[in-house]
Design a protein around this motif. Structure first.
Motif, PDB file in Angstrom:
ATOM      1  N   THR A  99      61.035  83.296  34.165  1.00  0.00           N
ATOM      2  CA  THR A  99      61.571  83.117  35.517  1.00  0.00           C
ATOM      3  C   THR A  99      62.664  84.143  35.799  1.00  0.00           C
ATOM      4  O   THR A  99      62.664  84.794  36.850  1.00  0.00           O
ATOM      5  CB  THR A  99      62.123  81.688  35.698  1.00  0.00           C
ATOM      6  OG1 THR A  99      61.072  80.751  35.450  1.00  0.00           O
ATOM      7  CG2 THR A  99      62.679  81.479  37.093  1.00  0.00           C
ATOM      8  N   MET A 121      63.038  83.395  44.495  1.00  0.00           N
ATOM      9  CA  MET A 121      62.990  82.140  43.749  1.00  0.00           C
ATOM     10  C   MET A 121      62.020  81.161  44.419  1.00  0.00           C
ATOM     11  O   MET A 121      61.230  80.502  43.744  1.00  0.00           O
ATOM     12  CB  MET A 121      64.378  81.514  43.643  1.00  0.00           C
ATOM     13  CG  MET A 121      64.379  80.203  42.879  1.00  0.00           C
ATOM     14  SD  MET A 121      66.004  79.476  42.696  1.00  0.00           S
ATOM     15  CE  MET A 121      66.661  80.572  41.459  1.00  0.00           C
ATOM     16  N   PHE A 122      62.080  81.072  45.741  1.00  0.00           N
ATOM     17  CA  PHE A 122      61.157  80.219  46.484  1.00  0.00           C
ATOM     18  C   PHE A 122      59.715  80.607  46.149  1.00  0.00           C
ATOM     19  O   PHE A 122      58.881  79.748  45.834  1.00  0.00           O
ATOM     20  CB  PHE A 122      61.416  80.372  47.985  1.00  0.00           C
ATOM     21  CG  PHE A 122      60.447  79.608  48.842  1.00  0.00           C
ATOM     22  CD1 PHE A 122      60.731  78.316  49.252  1.00  0.00           C
ATOM     23  CD2 PHE A 122      59.250  80.179  49.251  1.00  0.00           C
ATOM     24  CE1 PHE A 122      59.837  77.606  50.039  1.00  0.00           C
ATOM     25  CE2 PHE A 122      58.351  79.477  50.037  1.00  0.00           C
ATOM     26  CZ  PHE A 122      58.642  78.193  50.439  1.00  0.00           C
ATOM     27  N   PHE A 145      58.681  79.720  42.382  1.00  0.00           N
ATOM     28  CA  PHE A 145      58.420  78.303  42.141  1.00  0.00           C
ATOM     29  C   PHE A 145      57.175  77.828  42.888  1.00  0.00           C
ATOM     30  O   PHE A 145      56.461  76.950  42.412  1.00  0.00           O
ATOM     31  CB  PHE A 145      59.625  77.444  42.479  1.00  0.00           C
ATOM     32  CG  PHE A 145      60.710  77.485  41.430  1.00  0.00           C
ATOM     33  CD1 PHE A 145      60.415  77.662  40.087  1.00  0.00           C
ATOM     34  CD2 PHE A 145      62.035  77.336  41.782  1.00  0.00           C
ATOM     35  CE1 PHE A 145      61.398  77.686  39.116  1.00  0.00           C
ATOM     36  CE2 PHE A 145      63.039  77.356  40.821  1.00  0.00           C
ATOM     37  CZ  PHE A 145      62.718  77.530  39.485  1.00  0.00           C
ATOM     38  N   GLN A 167      59.116  75.195  37.703  1.00  0.00           N
ATOM     39  CA  GLN A 167      60.079  74.338  38.387  1.00  0.00           C
ATOM     40  C   GLN A 167      60.100  72.947  37.768  1.00  0.00           C
ATOM     41  O   GLN A 167      61.164  72.359  37.589  1.00  0.00           O
ATOM     42  CB  GLN A 167      59.772  74.244  39.879  1.00  0.00           C
ATOM     43  CG  GLN A 167      60.840  73.450  40.619  1.00  0.00           C
ATOM     44  CD  GLN A 167      60.726  73.545  42.118  1.00  0.00           C
ATOM     45  OE1 GLN A 167      59.764  74.074  42.653  1.00  0.00           O
ATOM     46  NE2 GLN A 167      61.717  73.032  42.809  1.00  0.00           N
ATOM     47  N   THR A 209      62.045  73.024  34.588  1.00  0.00           N
ATOM     48  CA  THR A 209      63.473  73.099  34.900  1.00  0.00           C
ATOM     49  C   THR A 209      64.006  71.730  35.301  1.00  0.00           C
ATOM     50  O   THR A 209      65.094  71.319  34.865  1.00  0.00           O
ATOM     51  CB  THR A 209      63.718  74.123  36.028  1.00  0.00           C
ATOM     52  OG1 THR A 209      63.274  75.413  35.575  1.00  0.00           O
ATOM     53  CG2 THR A 209      65.180  74.202  36.407  1.00  0.00           C
ATOM     54  N   GLN A 219      70.395  78.025  44.847  1.00  0.00           N
ATOM     55  CA  GLN A 219      69.271  77.593  44.019  1.00  0.00           C
ATOM     56  C   GLN A 219      68.676  76.291  44.541  1.00  0.00           C
ATOM     57  O   GLN A 219      67.455  76.117  44.505  1.00  0.00           O
ATOM     58  CB  GLN A 219      69.717  77.449  42.563  1.00  0.00           C
ATOM     59  CG  GLN A 219      69.998  78.786  41.932  1.00  0.00           C
ATOM     60  CD  GLN A 219      70.461  78.672  40.495  1.00  0.00           C
ATOM     61  OE1 GLN A 219      71.028  77.663  40.086  1.00  0.00           O
ATOM     62  NE2 GLN A 219      70.220  79.705  39.729  1.00  0.00           N
ATOM     63  N   SER A 220      69.508  75.412  45.029  1.00  0.00           N
ATOM     64  CA  SER A 220      69.000  74.152  45.576  1.00  0.00           C
ATOM     65  C   SER A 220      68.139  74.395  46.805  1.00  0.00           C
ATOM     66  O   SER A 220      67.073  73.783  46.953  1.00  0.00           O
ATOM     67  CB  SER A 220      70.163  73.223  45.925  1.00  0.00           C
ATOM     68  OG  SER A 220      70.859  72.857  44.760  1.00  0.00           O
ATOM     69  N   ALA A 263      64.741  75.970  45.799  1.00  0.00           N
ATOM     70  CA  ALA A 263      63.834  75.105  45.042  1.00  0.00           C
ATOM     71  C   ALA A 263      63.452  73.825  45.776  1.00  0.00           C
ATOM     72  O   ALA A 263      62.489  73.161  45.396  1.00  0.00           O
ATOM     73  CB  ALA A 263      64.473  74.746  43.702  1.00  0.00           C
ATOM     74  N   SER A 264      64.166  73.485  46.833  1.00  0.00           N
ATOM     75  CA  SER A 264      63.987  72.170  47.439  1.00  0.00           C
ATOM     76  C   SER A 264      62.624  71.956  48.085  1.00  0.00           C
ATOM     77  O   SER A 264      62.063  70.871  47.998  1.00  0.00           O
ATOM     78  CB  SER A 264      65.087  71.900  48.466  1.00  0.00           C
ATOM     79  OG  SER A 264      64.976  72.811  49.547  1.00  0.00           O
ATOM     80  N   ASN A 305      59.687  72.841  47.334  1.00  0.00           N
ATOM     81  CA  ASN A 305      58.580  72.554  46.420  1.00  0.00           C
ATOM     82  C   ASN A 305      58.769  71.248  45.654  1.00  0.00           C
ATOM     83  O   ASN A 305      57.931  70.892  44.842  1.00  0.00           O
ATOM     84  CB  ASN A 305      58.403  73.719  45.449  1.00  0.00           C
ATOM     85  CG  ASN A 305      58.029  74.980  46.182  1.00  0.00           C
ATOM     86  OD1 ASN A 305      57.130  74.968  47.023  1.00  0.00           O
ATOM     87  ND2 ASN A 305      58.715  76.069  45.911  1.00  0.00           N
ATOM     88  N   SER A 306      59.875  70.553  45.931  1.00  0.00           N
ATOM     89  CA  SER A 306      60.100  69.296  45.222  1.00  0.00           C
ATOM     90  C   SER A 306      60.367  68.134  46.183  1.00  0.00           C
ATOM     91  O   SER A 306      60.935  67.135  45.794  1.00  0.00           O
ATOM     92  CB  SER A 306      61.278  69.447  44.249  1.00  0.00           C
ATOM     93  OG  SER A 306      62.461  69.770  44.953  1.00  0.00           O
TER      94      SER A 306
END
Length: 186
Positions: free
Chosen positions: A67, A85-86, A89, A96, A99, A149-150, A153-154, A156-157
Motif C-alpha cells: 500500500t 488512497m481512495f 482501497f 483496507q 488494515t 486517511q479517514s 477510506a470511508s 469503501n467501508s
C-alpha cells in the motif's frame, strides 16, 4: 515423485492467509482453511511462519508495504494523496479490510515496524510543511493525517444500508468529493 518447492509453498500460504485474514480477522481466521486453500498443511504453516499472530503480522506487513509503495505520500499534494488512497482501497479491498482488522484487533501493543516508520515519516513531512508555511497549522499533523486517511477510506467501508439509500453517485463522484474535501481541509 513431485519435487517440493518451499518458496512456492510459502507464496501459496501467504496468499491464502491474506484472503483468510481479510475475510475473518485474526480471531476468526482458521489455519485449517488457510492450509486447505494453500494446498498445504497446518504443520507446514506453523513451521514456516510460527503461530497465527505471527502469520498475521507477516501478511499485514506485506500488505502495508504494498500500500505504501502504491499510494505515495506527498505533503505538498494531500488531495492527490487522498485520491490515490481512495483508488487503491477501491481496487484492493482486501488491503483496507486487513488494515481495519489490524486496527480492531491490535489497538495496543508494540505495533509493527512498517506502521511505525510510515507514521513517523508522514507526520514529520506534515510538520515540516507546516513549519515552512506550506500547510495550514489549523490541525496538528496527527489530526490532519487522521482526517485525510479517514475521508479517503470511508467510502469503501460504508454500511450497505447507507450506501444504498444515500445519493452518492458512482466511484468517480466519490473520489472527487474526497479530493475536494481534502483540498478544503488543507
Amino acid at each position: 515423485m513431485a519435487v517440493r518447492d518451499p518458496e512456492d509453498s510459502r507464496r501459496r500460504i501467504l496468499a491464502a492467509a491474506t484472503a483468510e485474514f481479510a475475510n475473518y480477522g485474526i480471531a476468526g481466521a482458521r489455519m485449517d482453511r488457510v492450509a486447505e486453500r494453500a494446498a498445504s498443511s497446518k504443520e507446514r504453516i506453523y513451521a514456516y511462519f510460527g503461530n497465527k499472530d505471527r502469520l498475521f503480522d507477516i501478511v499485514f506487513t506485506a500488505s502495508a508495504q504494498q500500500t505504501l509503495e502504491s499510494v505515495r505520500f506527498d505533503a505538498a499534494d494531500l488531495p492527490g494523496y487522498a485520491g490515490r488512497m481512495f483508488d487503491y482501497f477501491a481496487e484492493h479491498p482486501h488491503a483496507q479490510r486487513l488494515t481495519m482488522w489490524y486496527r480492531l484487533e491490535r489497538p495496543h501493543g508494540p505495533g509493527l515496524a512498517v506502521v511505525h516508520a510510515a507514521n513517523h515519516d508522514r507526520l514529520a513531512a506534515l510538520a515540516a510543511a507546516q513549519a515552512e508555511g506550506r500547510l495550514s497549522p489549523d490541525f496538528t499533523p496527527a489530526e490532519l493525517l487522521t482526517l485525510i486517511q479517514s475521508m479517503a477510506a470511508s467510502w469503501n467501508s460504508l454500511n450497505p444500508e447507507f450506501a444504498a439509500s444515500a445519493e452518492m453517485g458512482g466511484q468517480p463522484d466519490r473520489r472527487t468529493a474526497v479530493v475536494r474535501a481534502v483540498a478544503r481541509l488543507v
